[in-house]
Design an enzyme around this catalytic site. Structure first.
Site, short mmCIF file in Angstrom:
data_model
loop_
_atom_site.label_atom_id
_atom_site.label_comp_id
_atom_site.label_asym_id
_atom_site.label_seq_id
_atom_site.Cartn_x
_atom_site.Cartn_y
_atom_site.Cartn_z
N GLU A 201 0.81 -1.24 0.00
CA GLU A 201 0.00 0.00 0.00
C GLU A 201 0.84 1.28 0.00
O GLU A 201 0.59 2.19 0.79
CB GLU A 201 -0.97 -0.01 1.19
CG GLU A 201 -1.89 -1.22 1.20
CD GLU A 201 -2.96 -1.18 2.30
OE1 GLU A 201 -2.91 -0.29 3.15
OE2 GLU A 201 -3.84 -2.06 2.28
N GLU B 46 -5.39 -11.01 -1.60
CA GLU B 46 -6.29 -10.87 -0.44
C GLU B 46 -7.76 -10.90 -0.87
O GLU B 46 -8.58 -10.13 -0.37
CB GLU B 46 -5.99 -9.56 0.30
CG GLU B 46 -4.53 -9.41 0.70
CD GLU B 46 -4.22 -8.13 1.45
OE1 GLU B 46 -5.15 -7.49 1.98
OE2 GLU B 46 -3.03 -7.76 1.50
C1 XIL Z 1 -5.85 -6.85 8.12
C2 XIL Z 1 -6.12 -8.12 8.91
O1 XIL Z 1 -7.09 -8.88 8.25
C3 XIL Z 1 -6.59 -7.78 10.28
O2 XIL Z 1 -6.74 -8.97 11.04
C4 XIL Z 1 -5.60 -6.84 10.93
O3 XIL Z 1 -6.02 -6.48 12.16
C5 XIL Z 1 -5.41 -5.61 10.09
O4 XIL Z 1 -4.98 -6.00 8.81
N1 XIL Z 1 -4.89 -4.94 3.49
C6 XIL Z 1 -3.81 -5.66 3.91
C7 XIL Z 1 -3.93 -6.59 5.05
O5 XIL Z 1 -2.76 -5.63 3.26
O6 XIL Z 1 -2.74 -6.72 5.78
C8 XIL Z 1 -5.05 -6.20 5.97
O7 XIL Z 1 -5.21 -7.22 6.93
C9 XIL Z 1 -6.33 -5.97 5.20
C10 XIL Z 1 -6.14 -4.87 4.19
#
Ligand code: XIL
Length: 393
Positions: free
Chosen positions: A180, A292
């Site tokens: 990000e 994701e």
């Molecule tokens: C999120 C996790 O799912 C949560 O459990 C944590 O508390 C915060 O992070 N983009 C990403 C991930 O790259 O690392 C994030 O994961 C969701 C959004």
């Protein structure tokens, strides 16, 4: 055998038919209409719930891409329901948060390998690949990382990346090295997120180079990824491409492009696939990972993500069937599209079942159902839609 009760029911049920049959023409006969003793038709049993065969999900895409899921150590230590799905259907894992800096290095000089080691050992003992997530992010990183001069920040970051990547050298096949780093702000004149990392670097994006170079030095064979969300939107995508172009042109080590793919039921598969095609067109030879994937059942406006206003109302436990159908069709469209694109080497969902999804609290607390298994750990129509081309969701 007919009991008296059955006979009564039959009579009651037959009444409407008998009257219609009379056509309203009679009425003066004192003899009752004859009763035919047809046995009641048994109710049609509901169709058997779809249950994938062991290995069916990962095998459907073998030779094309790995099938992964984000997990936490609690899911492999708990009652075994998630582990069973994982071991039966997936061949790759990502750590949902236990490989982030705040867990691995909670304070300066302190490394806690308990959770990441457990995940790596679990994956290895089950023959699964491991994606590392993530070495550098503007969240989940303790403040001490950003203290001091840019030179101090760089040394600390390089040390952290070297420690982590070296520990799992040859075991983690791909790392999301930077996560990000692209801005959502189209008015900046450059594509970089203004963040704690930007500031700590001295108001530039040099930290991206530092992290990628340190990762390459620590494990020359690990695939190094940049990872980003909202790549299906043209503006964000153009900025992502600008960042990648700059890295590639300067020979900064980079092997792959990640698309987080947190989408919703209103997303069009074609927009998502266009993002994959755009990267292919610009950067032949870079791998692409869907890192994701989840499909929220809520089509929220931007404001819901910006300041949690205007978010769609909670469905609670009554998720409309047509929403789940739309979700299933979108999952199908995506997996069909992924199969046709050679650069895609890994597709991971962000979680296993709807019982444990980060979307239950993001962007607001609300029941969501974004994944391929439901809260009871039964597979959803979305999985059937992916695996069975003859199935109509
Ligand atoms: C999120 C996790 O799912 C949560 O459990 C944590 O508390 C915060 O992070 N983009 C990403 C991930 O790259 O690392 C994030 O994961 C969701 C959004």
């Amino acid at each position: 055998m007919f009991t008296a009760r059955d006979r009564l029911k039959l009579l009651a049920g037959g009444a409407a038919f008998a009257f219609t049959g009379c056509g309203g023409g009679g009425g003066n006969s004192s003899t009752p209409p004859p009763i035919t003793m047809t046995p009641p038709t048994p109710p049609t049993p509901p169709p058997a719930a779809f249950e994938p065969a062991v290995g069916q999900f990962r095998d459907a895409f073998s030779g094309k891409f790995a099938i992964g899921a984000a997990i936490k150590t609690s899911q492999i230590n708990e009652d075994g329901r998630d582990a069973e799905i994982l071991e039966n259907q997936f061949n790759s894992i990502t750590s949902e948060f236990e490989m982030k800096p705040e867990v691995i290095a909670p304070s300066e000089g302190v490394f806690d390998w308990t959770a990441p080691d457990a995940l790596v050992e679990y994956a290895e003992s089950n023959g699964m690949a491991i994606r590392g997530h993530t070495l550098l992010w503007h969240q989940a990183t303790p403040d001490y990382f950003f203290a001091g001069t840019p030179a101090e920040v760089r040394a600390r970051l390089e040390n952290y990346v070297t420690e982590v990547v070296t520990r799992y050298r040859g075991r983690i096949f791909a790392w999301d090295v930077v996560n990000e780093v692209v801005t959502d702000d189209s008015s900046l004149g450059d594509p970089y997120r203004r963040s704690n990392w930007w500031d700590a670097s001295g108001g530039n994006a040099d930290y991206i180079d530092w992290a990628l170079e340190a990762a390459r030095a620590a494990d020359p064979d690990c695939l190094l990824f940049i990872n980003e969300y909202s790549t299906r939107f043209a503006g964000k995508r153009a900025r992502y491409i600008e960042v990648i172009r700059d890295l590639v042109d300067r020979n900064i080590p980079l092997d792959g492009v990640g698309h987080q793919m947190h989408i919703s039921v209103e997303t069009n598969a074609s927009d998502v696939l266009a993002a994959i095609d755009a990267i292919d067109a610009e950067f032949m030879g870079l791998d692409q990972h869907v890192t994701e994937l989840d499909i929220s059942i809520y089509a929220d406006p931007e404001s819901c993500f910006a300041d949690q206003t205007g978010c769609r109302a909670d469905y609670g436990s009554n998720v409309p069937e047509d929403i789940l159908r739309t979700q299933a069709e979108l999952y199908r469209g995506l997996f069909n599209g992924f199969s046709e694109r050679n650069s895609i080497k890994s597709v991971s969902t962000w979680g296993i079942s709807d019982a444990q999804s980060w979307l239950d609290t993001f962007p607001v607390t609300r029941t969501n159902a974004p994944l391929l298994w439901d809260r009871d750990r039964d597979s959803k129509t979305a999985l059937q839609a992916i695996l069975d081309p003859d199935f109509t969701p």
